[in-house]
Design a protein around this motif. Structure first.
Motif, short mmCIF file in Angstrom:
data_model
loop_
_atom_site.label_atom_id
_atom_site.label_comp_id
_atom_site.label_asym_id
_atom_site.label_seq_id
_atom_site.Cartn_x
_atom_site.Cartn_y
_atom_site.Cartn_z
N ARG A 25 44.71 64.97 42.55
CA ARG A 25 45.58 65.09 43.72
C ARG A 25 47.04 65.21 43.29
NH1 ARG A 25 45.09 62.95 48.82
NH2 ARG A 25 42.96 63.69 48.62
N ARG A 26 47.43 64.40 42.28
CA ARG A 26 48.82 64.37 41.83
C ARG A 26 48.91 64.53 40.31
NH1 ARG A 26 48.86 61.42 46.40
NH2 ARG A 26 50.72 61.72 47.71
N TYR A 27 49.93 65.29 39.90
CA TYR A 27 50.22 65.48 38.48
C TYR A 27 51.70 65.19 38.25
CZ TYR A 27 45.87 68.28 38.31
OH TYR A 27 44.58 68.73 38.39
N SER B 41 46.52 69.98 45.70
CA SER B 41 47.21 69.17 44.70
C SER B 41 48.72 69.31 44.85
CB SER B 41 46.82 69.59 43.28
OG SER B 41 45.43 69.47 43.06
N THR C 244 50.74 67.01 51.26
CA THR C 244 49.60 67.16 50.37
C THR C 244 48.45 66.25 50.78
OG1 THR C 244 51.01 67.80 48.51
CG2 THR C 244 48.84 66.90 47.97
N ALA D 61 48.19 74.44 45.84
CA ALA D 61 48.99 73.51 45.04
C ALA D 61 50.46 73.76 45.31
CB ALA D 61 48.69 73.68 43.55
N ALA E 118 45.11 72.09 37.88
CA ALA E 118 44.95 71.95 39.32
C ALA E 118 44.26 73.17 39.93
CB ALA E 118 46.31 71.75 39.98
#
Length: 314
Positions: A266-268, A197, A182, A154, A258
């Motif tokens: 995948r995305r935050y 992530s 990513t 991450a 994550a």
């Protein structure tokens, strides 16, 4: 001899950290965090350690390492992500410790730059050496250990990886890279059982802005100039701004999901208020419309809406 003693001492610290862990060996994870001395990295390191995980915390100075080593379940690792020899030594240190490595957190990063026409190439290069090359260097070095664990990688991106504006070309450019990095890495490592992530924070309490002002003042001195009262006021003002922001506890929560959830995203996007969330999402929507505005193969409005509905359904 001194290097051997240092390594043996480090391995002993690993053993002590593991012995004091609250979790069982089956649930405890060994996680490396780069840039763990302050801000997001430090917050995450302490939170994971408090929950019984074993954290390898990247630091650049002896004083920082001593401070981190004083925390239960944290083992400091000398790690400047711009120096290949330190990265290689950190890999060897973890291998010698025998803990394996479940996750890599690419957190080390800097802000610098300014207006495009005023930013020196050297300043731009510095941002990319840390935020781009540093992430690539550490990922390449530690990936074999993470692959062996079928673990997680991450990276700290930013909403600046989506939005940008005056003075942000260097920093936003580096964070746009993290978005592409990513997606590529996730596709490449998925067959090997590794989840990837990116955490995209908004404005939280860190030292990244104050550090940029300090570097600017150091460049002035290096060029034979003097730090003016105006520069000192700028630093003080930046300090007040940074300390007014929320602590990055919410960023840590996203990171924990994550790293430890069975179904990581995948995305935050993690922001302290609705305005930053809306600005980020609305920028992405505007870019979607722009991508669809030219050429004979564009969707009409109804088709575009159907595509969006389909994506929301997924």
């Amino acid at each position: 001899m001194s290097r051997l003693l240092s390594r043996l001492s480090g391995i002993l610290l690993v053993a002590i950290s593991l012995a004091s862990a609250a979790q069982s060996p089956e649930t405890q994870k060994s996680i490396l965090i780069t840039g763990a001395t302050s801000g997001i990295g430090r917050n995450l390191a302490e939170a994971l350690a408090n929950e019984g995980h074993h954290v390898y915390a990247g630091a650049r100075t002896g004083a920082e390492m001593a401070e981190l080593n004083a925390i239960n379940n944290i083992t400091a690792v000398r790690l400047d992500v711009t120096k290949q020899d330190e990265v290689d030594a950190a890999v060897q240190f973890i291998e010698d410790g025998g803990t394996g490595l479940y996750a890599l957190v690419n957190n080390a990063g800097i802000y610098d730059g300014g207006p495009v026409l005023d930013t020196e190439i050297g300043v731009m290069n510095l941002v990319y050496q840390v935020n781009v090359e540093g992430v690539l260097r550490t990922t390449k070095a530690f990936a074999p250990l993470v692959i062996e664990s079928k673990g997680r990688i991450a990276t700290t991106g930013s909403i600046a990886g989506t939005v940008s504006g005056p003075g942000f070309a260097a920093y936003s450019g580096s964070k746009h890279y993290i978005e592409a990095f990513t997606d590529s890495l996730a596709a490449e490592l998925e067959p090997l059982g590794v989840k990837v992530s990116v955490i995209e924070p908004g404005n939280y309490q860190t030292q990244i802005r104050r550090s940029a002002v300090k570097r600017s003042m150091a460049r002035v001195v290096g060029d034979g100039g003097v730090v003016t009262s105006g520069m000192e006021k700028q630093y003080k003002a930046m300090e007040e701004v940074e300390l007014s922001y929320k602590k990055p506890d919410e960023v840590t929560l996203a990171y924990k999901h994550a790293l430890l959830s069975d179904a990581p995203l995948r995305r935050y996007v993690v922001v302290p208020n609705a305005n930053e969330q809306q600005y980020t999402i609305e920028t992405k929507i505007r870019e979607l419309v722009e991508l669809n505005s030219w050429g004979p193969h564009s969707y009409d409005n109804e088709e575009l809406l159907e595509k969006l509905k389909s994506a929301l359904g997924q």
